[in-house]
Design a protein around this motif. Structure first.
Motif, short mmCIF file in Angstrom:
data_model
loop_
_atom_site.label_atom_id
_atom_site.label_comp_id
_atom_site.label_asym_id
_atom_site.label_seq_id
_atom_site.Cartn_x
_atom_site.Cartn_y
_atom_site.Cartn_z
N ALA A 115 0.84 -1.21 0.00
CA ALA A 115 0.00 0.00 0.00
C ALA A 115 0.88 1.26 0.00
O ALA A 115 0.61 2.21 -0.74
CB ALA A 115 -0.94 -0.01 1.20
N PHE A 116 1.93 1.26 0.80
CA PHE A 116 2.82 2.43 0.83
C PHE A 116 3.54 2.60 -0.51
O PHE A 116 3.72 3.72 -0.99
CB PHE A 116 3.85 2.29 1.96
CG PHE A 116 3.29 2.58 3.32
CD1 PHE A 116 2.77 3.84 3.63
CD2 PHE A 116 3.26 1.61 4.31
CE1 PHE A 116 2.25 4.11 4.90
CE2 PHE A 116 2.74 1.87 5.58
CZ PHE A 116 2.23 3.13 5.86
N LEU A 117 3.93 1.48 -1.11
CA LEU A 117 4.60 1.56 -2.42
C LEU A 117 3.66 2.11 -3.48
O LEU A 117 4.04 2.94 -4.30
CB LEU A 117 5.11 0.18 -2.84
CG LEU A 117 6.32 -0.36 -2.06
CD1 LEU A 117 6.62 -1.80 -2.46
CD2 LEU A 117 7.55 0.51 -2.30
N LYS A 118 2.41 1.64 -3.44
CA LYS A 118 1.43 2.15 -4.41
C LYS A 118 1.19 3.65 -4.19
O LYS A 118 1.01 4.40 -5.15
CB LYS A 118 0.11 1.38 -4.31
CG LYS A 118 0.22 0.02 -4.97
CD LYS A 118 -1.07 -0.76 -4.95
CE LYS A 118 -0.85 -2.07 -5.73
NZ LYS A 118 -1.86 -3.08 -5.45
N ALA A 119 1.17 4.05 -2.95
CA ALA A 119 0.99 5.47 -2.65
C ALA A 119 2.15 6.28 -3.24
O ALA A 119 1.95 7.36 -3.81
CB ALA A 119 0.89 5.69 -1.14
N PHE A 120 3.35 5.73 -3.11
CA PHE A 120 4.51 6.44 -3.68
C PHE A 120 4.42 6.53 -5.19
O PHE A 120 4.58 7.60 -5.78
CB PHE A 120 5.82 5.74 -3.27
CG PHE A 120 7.04 6.38 -3.87
CD1 PHE A 120 7.49 7.60 -3.40
CD2 PHE A 120 7.71 5.78 -4.92
CE1 PHE A 120 8.60 8.22 -3.97
CE2 PHE A 120 8.82 6.39 -5.50
CZ PHE A 120 9.27 7.60 -5.03
N SER A 158 -7.54 4.56 1.81
CA SER A 158 -8.34 3.98 0.73
C SER A 158 -7.48 3.06 -0.14
O SER A 158 -7.95 2.02 -0.61
CB SER A 158 -9.02 5.07 -0.11
OG SER A 158 -8.08 5.70 -0.94
N ILE A 159 -6.22 3.39 -0.31
CA ILE A 159 -5.30 2.50 -1.06
C ILE A 159 -5.13 1.19 -0.28
O ILE A 159 -5.16 0.10 -0.85
CB ILE A 159 -3.93 3.19 -1.27
CG1 ILE A 159 -4.08 4.37 -2.23
CG2 ILE A 159 -2.89 2.19 -1.78
CD1 ILE A 159 -2.82 5.21 -2.38
N THR A 160 -5.00 1.31 1.03
CA THR A 160 -4.83 0.12 1.87
C THR A 160 -6.07 -0.77 1.81
O THR A 160 -5.96 -1.99 1.73
CB THR A 160 -4.57 0.55 3.34
OG1 THR A 160 -3.54 1.52 3.36
CG2 THR A 160 -4.18 -0.65 4.19
N LEU A 161 -7.23 -0.14 1.86
CA LEU A 161 -8.48 -0.89 1.80
C LEU A 161 -8.57 -1.65 0.48
O LEU A 161 -8.92 -2.84 0.45
CB LEU A 161 -9.66 0.09 1.95
CG LEU A 161 -11.05 -0.52 1.95
CD1 LEU A 161 -11.26 -1.42 3.16
CD2 LEU A 161 -12.11 0.58 1.96
N ASN A 162 -8.23 -0.98 -0.62
CA ASN A 162 -8.27 -1.65 -1.93
C ASN A 162 -7.28 -2.80 -2.00
O ASN A 162 -7.57 -3.86 -2.55
CB ASN A 162 -7.98 -0.64 -3.06
CG ASN A 162 -9.16 0.29 -3.27
OD1 ASN A 162 -10.30 -0.06 -2.95
ND2 ASN A 162 -8.89 1.48 -3.77
N LEU A 203 10.99 0.62 0.85
CA LEU A 203 10.70 1.90 0.17
C LEU A 203 11.96 2.47 -0.46
O LEU A 203 11.93 2.97 -1.59
CB LEU A 203 10.12 2.91 1.17
CG LEU A 203 8.67 2.72 1.60
CD1 LEU A 203 8.33 3.68 2.74
CD2 LEU A 203 7.73 2.97 0.42
N GLU A 204 13.04 2.38 0.29
CA GLU A 204 14.32 2.92 -0.19
C GLU A 204 14.70 2.26 -1.52
O GLU A 204 15.09 2.94 -2.47
CB GLU A 204 15.38 2.63 0.89
CG GLU A 204 16.71 3.31 0.66
CD GLU A 204 16.58 4.83 0.66
OE1 GLU A 204 15.93 5.37 1.56
OE2 GLU A 204 17.12 5.45 -0.28
N GLU A 205 14.51 0.94 -1.54
CA GLU A 205 14.83 0.18 -2.74
C GLU A 205 13.96 0.65 -3.92
O GLU A 205 14.44 0.92 -5.00
CB GLU A 205 14.52 -1.28 -2.44
CG GLU A 205 15.24 -2.30 -3.27
CD GLU A 205 14.86 -3.69 -2.77
OE1 GLU A 205 14.31 -4.45 -3.57
OE2 GLU A 205 15.06 -3.99 -1.58
#
Lengths: 207, 87
Positions: free
Chosen positions: A57-62, A80-84, B72-74
Motif C-alpha cells: 500500500a505504501f509503495l502504491k501510494a509512492f 483507501s489505497i490500503t483498503l483496496n 521503500l528505499e529500494e
C-alpha cells in the motif's frame, strides 16, 4: 489524525517529493504506519500478510503520489489505497472466507446487545495485556466485512462520517446503519468476555 | 413518550456520536436515567469503543518500520531519477 499545521506540512512534503526530493516520502508516511497496518491486519488476519499488504500500500501510494490531488486528506487517501489492497488480496485468496459479501447489510434485522445489569469500566491499562489486545483484534476481524470496513474507518482510523461514506461509496445513512450494527456486534461479543478479565460481575439472564 | 429498551438500543450508536435529535435524545436520556440494563449496555459499548480506538490494540510487529523503509528505499531508488542525497 494530524492537525492543520501537520496538514500544511504534508502538502509541502508532497510538493517537494513530486519535485524530486523523493527521500521525503519516508517522513510523509511515518505518522500512518500504524493506521495502515491496523487496516491490513483486520482484513488479512495474520501479521506477515498484513505487513506485506501494508508495504504494498505504501509503495502504491509512492508510485501514484502524482495522482493525489489533495481533495481528500493524504491520510484518507492512503487508507483507501490500503483498503483496496486488502480487498483485492481477499478476493485473490481462496482460503479466506467471503463471509458477509453476499449479505445485504441494510436488510432489516435486529441485532441485540449483550445484556448486563452493571458495567464496571475496563481501564485502558488492561491493554498492556496481550490477551486483551488479541481479544479486541479478533473481535474486529470477526465482524462481517461490510461492517468491519465501516467500523475501522470510523472508530479506529477516526475518519468523519462523510469521509468514510465517500471512501466506501455508500450513503451516509447506510454507513450509520453499518456502524451501529458493528458496534452492537462488538459489544455483544466483547462485553461478556471483558468482564472475565477483571473482578466478577453480576449478569442478567434474559429469557 | 415512554420508550422501550429495544427502542433505546437502536439509538446507542447515534447517542454515542451525539447525533440524536434533541427530542429523541431527551426520551433516551429519560429512559437511561432509570434503566440500569440500558445504562450498562451503553456504558459497555462506550468503554469498548474507547479500548478499540487505543493505539496499543494494533501494535506494529518488531522491525516493521525498518523493513518498510528499507523496501521503500529500494523502490524509490529504482523509480526516481533524482536519487536522494546521502547525508
Amino acid at each position: 489524525m494530524p492537525g492543520s499545521a501537520e496538514l500544511r506540512n504534508e502538502q509541502h512534503l508532497i510538493a517537494s517529493i513530486l519535485a524530486g526530493e523523493t527521500h521525503l516520502f519516508h517522513e510523509l508516511i511515518r505518522p500512518y504506519e500504524r493506521s495502515v497496518f491496523a487496516m491490513a491486519l483486520s482484513f488479512l488476519h495474520n501479521e506477515a500478510d498484513a505487513e506485506d499488504a501494508a508495504q504494498e500500500a505504501f509503495l502504491k501510494a509512492f508510485r501514484n503520489l502524482a495522482s493525489f490531488r489533495g481533495e481528500a486528506r493524504f491520510g484518507t487517501w492512503l487508507i483507501s489505497i490500503t483498503l483496496n489492497e486488502a480487498r483485492s488480496r481477499i478476493r485473490r485468496s481462496k482460503v479466506m472466507p467471503t463471509d458477509s459479501l453476499d449479505e445485504d447489510p441494510e436488510a432489516p434485522g435486529h441485532i441485540s446487545p449483550a445484556l448486563l445489569r452493571d458495567w464496571r469500566e475496563v481501564p485502558l491499562q488492561a491493554l498492556e495485556r496481550q490477551e486483551v489486545r488479541l481479544m479486541l483484534q479478533e473481535a474486529i476481524a470477526a465482524l462481517p466485512q461490510n461492517y468491519r470496513e465501516v467500523f475501522l474507518l470510523r472508530d479506529v482510523e477516526e475518519l468523519s462520517t462523510n469521509e468514510a461514506a465517500e471512501l466506501l461509496q455508500i450513503s451516509v445513512g447506510a454507513l450509520k446503519v453499518r456502524l451501529h450494527r458493528s458496534r452492537i456486534m462488538l459489544q455483544k461479543n466483547l462485553a461478556p468476555r471483558l468482564t472475565q478479565i477483571g473482578p466478577k460481575r453480576r449478569w442478567f439472564q434474559w429469557s | 413518550m415512554v420508550i422501550e429498551c429495544k427502542h433505546v438500543w437502536t439509538h446507542i450508536s447515534d447517542y454515542l456520536d451525539g447525533t440524536l435529535d434533541p427530542e429523541l435524545l431527551a426520551q433516551v436520556q429519560k429512559h437511561l436515567d432509570h434503566c440500569e440494563l440500558c445504562s450498562a449496555i451503553l456504558d459497555s459499548t462506550r468503554n469498548i469503543l474507547i479500548l478499540t480506538a487505543d493505539d496499543r490494540v494494533f501494535e506494529l510487529p518488531l522491525g516493521f518500520s525498518e523493513r518498510l523503509h528499507a523496501r521503500l528505499e529500494e523502490e524509490i531508488g529504482n523509480i526516481s531519477t533524482n536519487r536522494p542525497d546521502i547525508s
